[in-house]
Design a protein around this motif. Structure first.
Motif, PDB file in Angstrom:
ATOM      1  N   ILE A  90      59.850   6.077  35.580  1.00 35.35           N
ATOM      2  CA  ILE A  90      58.805   6.189  36.641  1.00 35.35           C
ATOM      3  C   ILE A  90      57.503   6.637  36.058  1.00 35.35           C
ATOM      4  O   ILE A  90      56.447   6.103  36.663  1.00 35.35           O
ATOM      5  N   PHE A  91      57.667   7.436  35.199  1.00 37.15           N
ATOM      6  CA  PHE A  91      56.243   7.999  34.468  1.00 37.15           C
ATOM      7  C   PHE A  91      55.570   6.949  33.885  1.00 37.15           C
ATOM      8  O   PHE A  91      54.270   7.028  33.788  1.00 37.15           O
ATOM      9  N   ILE A 108      47.039  13.371  20.506  1.00 38.83           N
ATOM     10  CA  ILE A 108      46.762  13.971  22.043  1.00 38.83           C
ATOM     11  C   ILE A 108      47.743  13.526  22.959  1.00 38.83           C
ATOM     12  O   ILE A 108      48.178  12.430  22.733  1.00 38.83           O
ATOM     13  N   THR A 109      48.126  14.588  23.649  1.00 40.75           N
ATOM     14  CA  THR A 109      49.332  14.281  24.683  1.00 40.75           C
ATOM     15  C   THR A 109      48.753  15.032  25.947  1.00 40.75           C
ATOM     16  O   THR A 109      47.991  15.948  25.985  1.00 40.75           O
ATOM     17  N   ASN A 110      49.454  14.736  26.863  1.00 43.92           N
ATOM     18  CA  ASN A 110      49.154  15.244  28.417  1.00 43.92           C
ATOM     19  C   ASN A 110      50.555  15.273  29.094  1.00 43.92           C
ATOM     20  O   ASN A 110      51.637  14.496  28.786  1.00 43.92           O
ATOM     21  N   ASP A 111      50.617  15.603  30.204  1.00 43.82           N
ATOM     22  CA  ASP A 111      51.481  15.521  31.339  1.00 43.82           C
ATOM     23  C   ASP A 111      52.852  16.236  30.800  1.00 43.82           C
ATOM     24  O   ASP A 111      53.763  15.785  31.007  1.00 43.82           O
ATOM     25  N   PRO A 140      55.752  24.762  28.022  1.00 41.79           N
ATOM     26  CA  PRO A 140      56.757  24.243  27.390  1.00 41.79           C
ATOM     27  C   PRO A 140      56.392  23.320  26.177  1.00 41.79           C
ATOM     28  O   PRO A 140      57.107  23.243  25.331  1.00 41.79           O
ATOM     29  N   HIS A 141      55.205  22.839  26.438  1.00 41.92           N
ATOM     30  CA  HIS A 141      54.684  21.968  25.071  1.00 41.92           C
ATOM     31  C   HIS A 141      54.148  23.045  23.997  1.00 41.92           C
ATOM     32  O   HIS A 141      54.859  22.777  22.601  1.00 41.92           O
ATOM     33  N   PHE A 142      53.545  23.984  24.143  1.00 40.60           N
ATOM     34  CA  PHE A 142      53.141  24.980  23.050  1.00 40.60           C
ATOM     35  C   PHE A 142      54.200  25.646  22.512  1.00 40.60           C
ATOM     36  O   PHE A 142      54.591  25.717  21.248  1.00 40.60           O
ATOM     37  N   THR A 146      56.454  14.541  30.183  1.00 36.07           N
ATOM     38  CA  THR A 146      57.337  15.528  30.126  1.00 36.07           C
ATOM     39  C   THR A 146      57.671  15.915  28.554  1.00 36.07           C
ATOM     40  O   THR A 146      57.420  14.962  27.734  1.00 36.07           O
ATOM     41  N   PRO A 147      58.030  17.149  28.377  1.00 36.78           N
ATOM     42  CA  PRO A 147      58.153  17.549  27.002  1.00 36.78           C
ATOM     43  C   PRO A 147      59.377  16.797  26.278  1.00 36.78           C
ATOM     44  O   PRO A 147      59.280  16.905  25.059  1.00 36.78           O
TER      45      PRO A 147
END
Length: 421
Positions: free
Chosen positions: A48-49, A131-134, A139-141, A112-113
């Motif tokens: 869905i994302f 480059i990422t987002n969302d 949780p990412h770093f 999401t991660p």
């Protein structure tokens, strides 16, 4: 490890390739294609994302059909998309394919991660700008073992943090009279483990604000029976439910809650409650569900790429697809805004370090809000705006209203928070 293309670039730089070929290499090098890799969950429980992906990519492909001008030369642009299948292992493999087989210049990832972390790990390991987002930045770093004193060399991320969503959620809770007893639905995945972290997550902030936490422990994604959690919440007198759940799990939980007579006054669950499609499937049970709002049709931002406002982007998407706009629409558009802005400012396209430096110095007003990797709170991270929202049934459709904005006052309200009937 040196990629095949980087070896060719090195040969060209030393004149070895020119000795073998009669072609004018400098002219070729100036106009070589730029390859942008993109990893996204096109299938699986996170699909869905990815729903806005094709629309967003078509916007950029169309606008860049004649090439991208960098340092006075026009370069063809190729977007190479890989499906993570909503699986972190597959996301890692997809990133490896983009790096070693497709030999991309830069990688983007979102959603999401489970997607962003393994992709960024592969990019960092192999020296490819990314480059990422969302994904909440903690949780990412920290999920990638990031050191705030050092940061990363090639991988950059923009999104809000747990400190932001905690404050937004509590603004929603405070808008409704409750007993301040909160039941947590946190799964055993990177998001759930980050949100439940005893130092960096929800628990310490909730305690300081006077909320009592009822945490039945981590559960596995795609669980088909939440009776144990519901029973614990009923016994503890829980009036607020908060968590981060994939859409299928929340549907199961919320259906079983009704069957077992559990009726909290406030329910805000990230991921699952972010999408109009998932809310529509719940019918009247969607009325009153609340969620953090990290992008909205009526946010006050504008695209640096094509000048579209949030409302114009939403309208264009709905006209082209016949589907309602979703939060990932703004996230995906801004992701490629930053990618293209980075490439335009890169001094040497054949140098991953030069591309990474262009990412590091990003200071861009996007349709998602400002992105500036110099602002922190840790290296390689830029935080983006977030507000509080609630789904309210209007006619027979769920409409997401912005109901709290204490965290970002520049975002206008479109409705008022109400308890679940």
């Amino acid at each position: 490890m040196l990629s095949r293309r980087r070896l060719l670039k090195g040969a060209a730089a030393t004149g070895v390739l020119g000795a073998v070929s009669n072609f004018p290499l400098p002219a070729y090098a100036k106009t070589r294609p730029i390859k942008i890799g993109f990893v996204t969950p096109k299938t699986g429980p996170l699909a869905i994302f990815a729903e806005p992906d094709e629309f967003v990519l078509s916007q950029f492909r169309t606008a860049l059909a004649d090439g991208l001008e960098i340092n006075g030369a026009k370069h063809p642009v190729e977007f190479i998309v890989k499906d993570s299948q909503s699986n972190s292992n597959r996301a890692s493999s997809a990133a490896q394919e983009l790096i070693f087989e497709d030999e991309v210049d830069i990688i983007a990832a979102s959603s999401t991660p489970d997607t962003t972390n393994p992709v960024a790990d592969q990019a960092e390991l192999n020296g490819v700008p990314c480059i990422t987002n969302d994904t909440p930045w903690q949780p990412h770093f920290f999920g990638r073992q990031g050191d705030p004193k050092v940061g990363f060399e090639y991988t950059y991320h923009f999104f809000w943090g747990l400190e932001d969503v905690i404050q937004v959620f509590m603004s929603l809770w405070d808008a409704v009279g409750t007993n301040k007893v909160v039941g947590a639905m946190w799964p055993n995945d990177p998001d759930g483990n980050g949100w439940s972290h005893p130092e960096l997550g929800f628990p310490p902030v909730m305690q300081q604000a006077g909320y009592k936490l009822v945490d039945p422990g981590r559960y596995q994604n795609m669980t088909d029976d939440f009776s144990a959690q519901i029973s614990a919440f009923k016994e503890a007198g829980v009036e607020i439910i908060s968590g981060v759940m994939i859409p299928p799990d929340f549907t199961t939980f919320w259906t079983q809650a009704a069957q077992q007579g559990f009726n909290p006054k406030v329910v805000n669950v990230a991921k699952a409650s972010e999408f109009p499609q998932a809310m529509a499937a719940l019918g009247d049970r969607a009325d009153g569900l609340s969620v953090e709002v990290w992008w909205h049709k009526y946010f006050p931002y504008m695209s640096s790429f094509n000048g579209q406002s949030c409302e114009a982007l939403s309208d264009a998407y709905e006209a082209a697809t016949g589907k309602p706009w979703t939060m990932p629409l703004g996230a995906k558009h801004s992701l490629f805004e930053v990618v293209i802005d980075t490439l335009r400012r890169t001094q040497d396209l054949d140098s991953p370090e030069s591309i990474a430096e262009a990412i590091r110095t990003t200071d861009l007003a996007t349709v998602f809000g400002p992105v500036n990797f110099q602002t922190g709170p840790v290296p390689n991270i830029s935080k983006t705006p977030v507000a509080g929202g609630q789904w309210q049934i209007e006619g027979d459709k769920p409409v997401l209203h912005i109901v709290t904005n204490s965290h970002t006052p520049s975002i206008g309200l479109t409705g008022a928070m109400k308890p679940i009937a």
